[in-house]
Design a protein around this motif. Structure first.
Motif, mmCIF file in Angstrom:
data_model
loop_
_atom_site.group_PDB
_atom_site.id
_atom_site.type_symbol
_atom_site.label_atom_id
_atom_site.label_comp_id
_atom_site.label_asym_id
_atom_site.label_seq_id
_atom_site.Cartn_x
_atom_site.Cartn_y
_atom_site.Cartn_z
ATOM 1 N N GLU A 15 2.586 32.258 -29.430
ATOM 2 C CA GLU A 15 2.996 33.415 -28.614
ATOM 3 C C GLU A 15 4.087 34.244 -29.277
ATOM 4 O O GLU A 15 4.167 35.446 -29.049
ATOM 5 N N GLU A 16 4.928 33.619 -30.114
ATOM 6 C CA GLU A 16 6.018 34.351 -30.774
ATOM 7 C C GLU A 16 5.498 35.410 -31.736
ATOM 8 O O GLU A 16 6.213 36.356 -32.056
ATOM 9 N N ARG A 17 4.274 35.275 -32.214
ATOM 10 C CA ARG A 17 3.705 36.242 -33.164
ATOM 11 C C ARG A 17 2.601 37.085 -32.532
ATOM 12 O O ARG A 17 1.796 37.674 -33.233
ATOM 13 N N MET A 18 2.595 37.167 -31.218
ATOM 14 C CA MET A 18 1.592 37.978 -30.523
ATOM 15 C C MET A 18 2.261 39.219 -29.949
ATOM 16 O O MET A 18 3.403 39.157 -29.548
ATOM 17 N N PRO A 19 1.583 40.356 -29.912
ATOM 18 C CA PRO A 19 0.246 40.553 -30.485
ATOM 19 C C PRO A 19 0.314 40.522 -32.008
ATOM 20 O O PRO A 19 1.272 40.983 -32.610
ATOM 21 N N ILE A 20 -0.706 39.990 -32.602
ATOM 22 C CA ILE A 20 -0.723 39.767 -34.045
ATOM 23 C C ILE A 20 -0.588 41.060 -34.841
ATOM 24 O O ILE A 20 0.016 41.080 -35.903
ATOM 25 N N SER A 21 -1.103 42.165 -34.319
ATOM 26 C CA SER A 21 -1.014 43.441 -35.048
ATOM 27 C C SER A 21 0.435 43.855 -35.257
ATOM 28 O O SER A 21 0.796 44.345 -36.332
ATOM 29 N N GLN A 22 1.279 43.664 -34.258
ATOM 30 C CA GLN A 22 2.694 44.022 -34.405
ATOM 31 C C GLN A 22 3.380 43.110 -35.412
ATOM 32 O O GLN A 22 4.188 43.556 -36.220
ATOM 33 N N TRP A 23 3.051 41.836 -35.385
ATOM 34 C CA TRP A 23 3.653 40.900 -36.333
ATOM 35 C C TRP A 23 3.223 41.234 -37.761
ATOM 36 O O TRP A 23 4.036 41.229 -38.684
#
Length: 118
Positions: free
Chosen positions: A102-110
Motif C-alpha cells: 500500500e505504501e507504493r500505491m498507486p503504482i503510477s505515482q511511485w
C-alpha cells in the motif's frame, strides 16, 4: 531490475530461475486466460499451445507441465510494456509473495517519483 531484495533480486536468481514450488503454474496460466475472457472451453487448448510455443523457443516450462530447457538455465526475464493510462488498472506494487504494498500505491505515482527502489 537492479533490486537487491528482499525476496528474489534478478541478479541472484536469473540464471537458475526462481519459483514458489507449491504453486500450480499451469493453474495460474489457465486462470489468467479465463480472466482475459478466453472462452472456458478453449482455455486448456490455448494453454497447451502457449506451452508448446514456449518449448519451441527454448523457454523452460517444466513448472507448467512442459519440457525443461536444453541449456539447464531455466531463468528467463520477460519485459511487458503497458500504456501509461492502463498502469494503475493492470499493475500493483507487491511485497514478497504478492500481497499489495500500500505504501507504493498507486503504482503510477511511485514510478514517476524519485523514491528509492530499496
Amino acid at each position: 531490475l537492479a533490486s537487491t531484495g528482499p525476496e528474489a533480486c534478478v541478479a541472484m536468481v536469473f540464471i537458475a530461475g526462481y519459483s514458489c514450488k507449491d504453486l500450480s503454474f499451469r493453474g495460474v496460466l489457465e486462470n489468467l486466460l479465463e480472466n482475459c475472457y478466453v472462452p472456458r472451453a478453449k482455455v486448456r487448448n490455448l494453454a497447451n499451445e502457449i506451452i508448446t510455443m514456449s518449448e519451441k523457443h527454448g523457454l523452460d516450462v517444466s513448472q507448467f507441465g512442459g519440457k525443461a530447457c536444453q541449456s539447464g538455465k531455466a531463468g528467463h526475464l520477460m519485459q511487458l510494456f503497458i500504456k501509461r493510462r492502463l498502469v494503475d488498472k493492470l499493475v500493483y506494487a507487491a511485497k514478497p509473495y504478492g500481497p499489495v504494498d500500500e505504501e507504493r500505491m498507486p503504482i503510477s505515482q511511485w514510478l514517476d517519483s524519485d523514491k528509492s527502489t530499496q
